[in-house]
Design an enzyme around this catalytic site. Sequence first.
Site, mmCIF file in Angstrom:
data_model
loop_
_atom_site.group_PDB
_atom_site.id
_atom_site.type_symbol
_atom_site.label_atom_id
_atom_site.label_comp_id
_atom_site.label_asym_id
_atom_site.label_seq_id
_atom_site.Cartn_x
_atom_site.Cartn_y
_atom_site.Cartn_z
ATOM 1 C CG HIS A 19 -4.138 -1.132 -1.808
ATOM 2 N ND1 HIS A 19 -5.330 -1.603 -2.050
ATOM 3 C CD2 HIS A 19 -4.728 -0.132 -0.617
ATOM 4 C CE1 HIS A 19 -6.447 -1.554 -1.715
ATOM 5 N NE2 HIS A 19 -5.988 -0.537 -0.742
ATOM 6 C CB SER B 164 2.668 -0.260 8.887
ATOM 7 O OG SER B 164 1.453 -0.995 8.985
ATOM 8 C CG HIS C 246 -9.412 0.937 -1.182
ATOM 9 N ND1 HIS C 246 -9.124 0.718 0.556
ATOM 10 C CD2 HIS C 246 -10.796 1.053 -0.938
ATOM 11 C CE1 HIS C 246 -9.929 0.696 1.062
ATOM 12 N NE2 HIS C 246 -10.845 0.855 0.600
ATOM 13 N N GLY D 135 -1.509 1.049 10.091
ATOM 14 C CA GLY D 135 -0.837 0.700 11.177
ATOM 15 C C GLY D 135 -1.770 0.284 12.391
ATOM 16 C CG ASP E 260 -6.892 -2.263 2.903
ATOM 17 O OD1 ASP E 260 -5.616 -2.218 3.595
ATOM 18 O OD2 ASP E 260 -7.456 -1.421 1.851
ATOM 19 C CG MET F 146 -11.469 4.116 1.795
ATOM 20 S SD MET F 146 -9.763 4.010 2.702
ATOM 21 C CE MET F 146 -8.580 4.044 1.394
ATOM 22 C CG MET G 213 -12.233 -1.668 4.334
ATOM 23 S SD MET G 213 -10.661 -1.540 3.843
ATOM 24 C CE MET G 213 -9.773 -0.753 5.284
ATOM 25 C CG ASP H 109 -5.200 3.023 0.790
ATOM 26 O OD1 ASP H 109 -6.153 2.219 0.425
ATOM 27 O OD2 ASP H 109 -4.488 2.546 1.385
ATOM 28 C CB SER I 282 -0.891 0.257 1.210
ATOM 29 O OG SER I 282 -1.573 1.183 1.333
ATOM 30 C CG MET J 216 -8.078 7.861 2.610
ATOM 31 S SD MET J 216 -7.297 7.736 4.215
ATOM 32 C CE MET J 216 -6.562 5.981 3.917
HETATM 33 C C1 DX5 Z 1 -6.536 1.763 5.415
HETATM 34 C C2 DX5 Z 1 -6.135 1.402 3.933
HETATM 35 C C3 DX5 Z 1 -5.229 0.471 4.114
HETATM 36 C C4 DX5 Z 1 -3.931 0.944 4.647
HETATM 37 C C5 DX5 Z 1 -3.438 -0.661 5.158
HETATM 38 O O1 DX5 Z 1 -7.613 2.633 5.298
HETATM 39 O O2 DX5 Z 1 -7.272 1.037 3.185
HETATM 40 O O3 DX5 Z 1 -4.986 0.200 2.415
HETATM 41 O O4 DX5 Z 1 -2.662 1.067 3.687
HETATM 42 O O5 DX5 Z 1 -2.227 -0.471 6.058
HETATM 43 P P1 DX5 Z 1 -1.874 -1.304 7.284
HETATM 44 O O6 DX5 Z 1 -1.290 -2.388 6.339
HETATM 45 O O7 DX5 Z 1 -0.553 -0.585 7.719
HETATM 46 O O8 DX5 Z 1 -2.915 -1.611 8.003
HETATM 47 ZN ZN ZN Z 2 -6.890 0.298 1.237
#
Ligand code: DX5
Ligand code: ZN
Length: 217
Positions: free
Chosen positions: A35, A202, A68, A149, A179, A70, A141, A37, A10, A39
Amino acid sequence: MERETIIAPSVLSMDYSRMAEQLAEIEQSGAPWLHFDVMDGHFVPNLTFGPDILKGFRKASDLFLDVHVMIDRPLFFAEKFLSAGADNYTFHYEAAEDDELRRLSGLVRSQGKSVGISIKPDTPAEVLKPYLDLFDVFLVMSVEPGFGGQKFIPESLDKIRLLRKWVDEKGLDSHIEVDGGINETTAKLARSAGADVLVAGSYVFKNNIREAVKSLA
Ligand code: DX5
Ligand code: ZN
């Protein structure tokens, strides 16, 4: 039958002062997906990247770009991410009404791209049952979306099992993606529950990238 596991590091956990270097390490690790993300500060309490940043990744890499979103307006932004280079566009069930969700599936597929739908930890897997034929990726999720993290929520495994069962029963070759909170231990649990795409932020970037990816596959 043994299913191939796809690791999707990610971008959210990258060190943004060493992106080219880390991208090269991801490519060497053999991880086939990246990946990304997105947001918007509304659907989740954090802000990240838009289509222009995705374009940079598209230019720099041939990895499969797993976007992805969000965000509150997945339909409005779909074209922008697709033309910026997304290979897969996954949006949230909680952010779309039934008609919007169907339109998005048609729109993304009509461009020959893959389309995914994601559920937050409080959303039951059952809501996706009417839509099994419409999506190529079902993203569970396993943390509250918004931040890397966090700790893996074990109840996510039941959702993965259900989705895997339903898509197998229908003879679909959809991906079940997980994820959040993926490390060597939770990766094993998620894989045996039926997930074939593991997102890891992470865990990958806080360790040696190549070794971390290999330890998950
Ligand atoms: C969180 C993201 C994830 C994030 C996961 O909202 O959608 O893709 O990067 O991070 P880790 O692997 O650190 O939980
Ligand atoms: Zn994600």
